[in-house]
Design an enzyme around this catalytic site. Structure first.
Site, PDB file in Angstrom:
ATOM      1  N   THR A  46       0.856  -1.183   0.000  1.00  0.00           N
ATOM      2  CA  THR A  46       0.000   0.000   0.000  1.00  0.00           C
ATOM      3  C   THR A  46       0.898   1.242   0.000  1.00  0.00           C
ATOM      4  O   THR A  46       2.038   1.183   0.459  1.00  0.00           O
ATOM      5  CB  THR A  46      -0.969  -0.006   1.205  1.00  0.00           C
ATOM      6  OG1 THR A  46      -0.203  -0.072   2.401  1.00  0.00           O
ATOM      7  CG2 THR A  46      -1.924  -1.194   1.136  1.00  0.00           C
ATOM      8  N   THR A  48       1.479   4.255   1.553  1.00  0.00           N
ATOM      9  CA  THR A  48       2.209   4.761   2.713  1.00  0.00           C
ATOM     10  C   THR A  48       3.154   3.705   3.269  1.00  0.00           C
ATOM     11  O   THR A  48       4.298   4.001   3.623  1.00  0.00           O
ATOM     12  CB  THR A  48       1.231   5.237   3.808  1.00  0.00           C
ATOM     13  OG1 THR A  48       0.385   6.255   3.253  1.00  0.00           O
ATOM     14  CG2 THR A  48       1.965   5.798   5.014  1.00  0.00           C
ATOM     15  N   CYS A  49       2.709   2.471   3.317  1.00  0.00           N
ATOM     16  CA  CYS A  49       3.536   1.381   3.852  1.00  0.00           C
ATOM     17  C   CYS A  49       4.766   1.142   2.974  1.00  0.00           C
ATOM     18  O   CYS A  49       5.877   0.987   3.479  1.00  0.00           O
ATOM     19  CB  CYS A  49       2.714   0.103   3.952  1.00  0.00           C
ATOM     20  SG  CYS A  49       1.198   0.293   4.916  1.00  0.00           S
ATOM     21  N   HIS A  50       4.551   1.129   1.663  1.00  0.00           N
ATOM     22  CA  HIS A  50       5.606   0.787   0.715  1.00  0.00           C
ATOM     23  C   HIS A  50       6.579   1.945   0.475  1.00  0.00           C
ATOM     24  O   HIS A  50       7.777   1.727   0.365  1.00  0.00           O
ATOM     25  CB  HIS A  50       4.975   0.345  -0.610  1.00  0.00           C
ATOM     26  CG  HIS A  50       5.954  -0.183  -1.601  1.00  0.00           C
ATOM     27  ND1 HIS A  50       6.664  -1.344  -1.398  1.00  0.00           N
ATOM     28  CD2 HIS A  50       6.353   0.303  -2.797  1.00  0.00           C
ATOM     29  CE1 HIS A  50       7.450  -1.556  -2.451  1.00  0.00           C
ATOM     30  NE2 HIS A  50       7.288  -0.573  -3.308  1.00  0.00           N
ATOM     31  N   LEU A  54       8.244   1.290   5.338  1.00  0.00           N
ATOM     32  CA  LEU A  54       9.267   0.255   5.181  1.00  0.00           C
ATOM     33  C   LEU A  54      10.637   0.810   4.789  1.00  0.00           C
ATOM     34  O   LEU A  54      11.648   0.396   5.371  1.00  0.00           O
ATOM     35  CB  LEU A  54       8.799  -0.794   4.168  1.00  0.00           C
ATOM     36  CG  LEU A  54       9.806  -1.904   3.829  1.00  0.00           C
ATOM     37  CD1 LEU A  54      10.164  -2.725   5.062  1.00  0.00           C
ATOM     38  CD2 LEU A  54       9.236  -2.794   2.729  1.00  0.00           C
TER      39      LEU A  54
END
Length: 161
Positions: A46, A48-50, A54
């Site tokens: 996703t 924001t996560c990617h 991370l």
């Protein structure tokens, strides 16, 4: 009620993909006798996560481990195949351990699940970062909004290690 500093992590099972196929890992396998940074994302790949969460841990993995951390791990409510693909696509292999919480059992057990059903995502994990020593939570930073990486990012963590 969510987990807090001083609490012991509950027994749970994550899944990882190995050369021999899917393998279960217990919370003891991950945390017993170790100092671990665990961060959680609402979903692999996703935006924001990617792009925002991370990469900070990947880019700062050596500096984080130099501060006495044995393992850096990420968990998300995705299956082990998706988490493994994300690990490979992000260049995190060998730096961050990817722990699949496919049914959200761990997120629910620690009281940090997120109902994202209104957006078609089902039950996910809240975004957070914690430091765990031998299974006991020593610090915990939970984001107020799932699209933010303010208190749960690697840069903030490093200020407090």
């Amino acid at each position: 009620m969510s987990i807090k500093v001083g609490d012991r992590l509950p027994a749970a099972t994550f899944r990882v993909l190995t050369a021999d196929g899917p393998k279960p890992l217990s919370t003891d396998d991950v945390f017993k006798g170790k100092k671990v940074v665990l961060f959680a994302v609402p979903g692999a790949f996703t935006p924001t996560c990617h792009r925002n969460h991370l990469p900070g841990f990947v880019n700062n993995a050596d500096a984080i481990k130099a501060k006495g951390i044995d393992t850096i791990a990420v968990t998300g409510v995705n299956d082990q195949f998706v988490m493994d693909a994300w690990k490979k696509a992000s260049g995190a292999e060998g730096k961050v351990e990817f722990l699949a919480d496919g049914s959200g059992d761990f997120a629910k057990a620690i009281g940090l699940s997120l109902d994202a059903s209104a957006n078609g995502l089902g039950i996910r994990s809240k975004r957070y970062c914690m430091v765990v020593e031998d299974g006991v939570v020593k610090s915990l930073n939970v984001e107020e909004a799932p699209g933010k990486v303010d208190v749960s990012g690697a840069e903030n963590l490093m200020k407090h290690l």
